[in-house]
Design an enzyme around this catalytic site. Sequence first.
Site: not given
Length: 192
Positions: A15, A101, A140
């Site tokens: 990310d 995701k 994450c």
Amino acid sequence: MAIDLTIGDALLLVDVQNDFLPGGALGVPDGDAVIAPLNGYLQAAARRQLLIFASRDWHPRNHCSFKPQGGPWPEHCVADTPGAQFSSALALPTNAITISKATRPERDAYSAFDGTWLQALLTQANVDRVLIGGLATDYCVLNSVRDAVATGFRVVLLTDAIRAIDAGDGARAEAQMIRLGAVPAQLSDIEA
């Protein structure tokens, strides 16, 4: 501790998107500091022709994690917006595999393994060790490491290439990942 990258290793960048960088909709403090070390890991992985994965939040505009829908977060990483794009300073090679995701409005996913093809792709490629860095340590990255370990992969946690939303939570998350079996490493530990 020296780490020799070899066949069976893969690199996962979690990310590293504009909305998670300082100034973004959900900016991680000092989040841009992960980019230089991640670029070093990308070069090392490319030299050894290792698989490279980059996960991203790719939310619909009405995602359940957003405050207007009762979630905890401001709107961020909406699919096909500038905030959802990977940082332009990140030297992702063209053959990097993007893992999207949290793409459904009703389901959140912190882990790069949650609701994606990542585990299947790693297994199919005979990967047994995954090097993981990115944003944010306390969400994450933590959940991706947990799932990697739970599904049988060895994990190297790239400690110089992670940053947390909350420093205290980040330190606890890092300690938890190491307790789970992740091996902490920095770019200087990677064999040239």
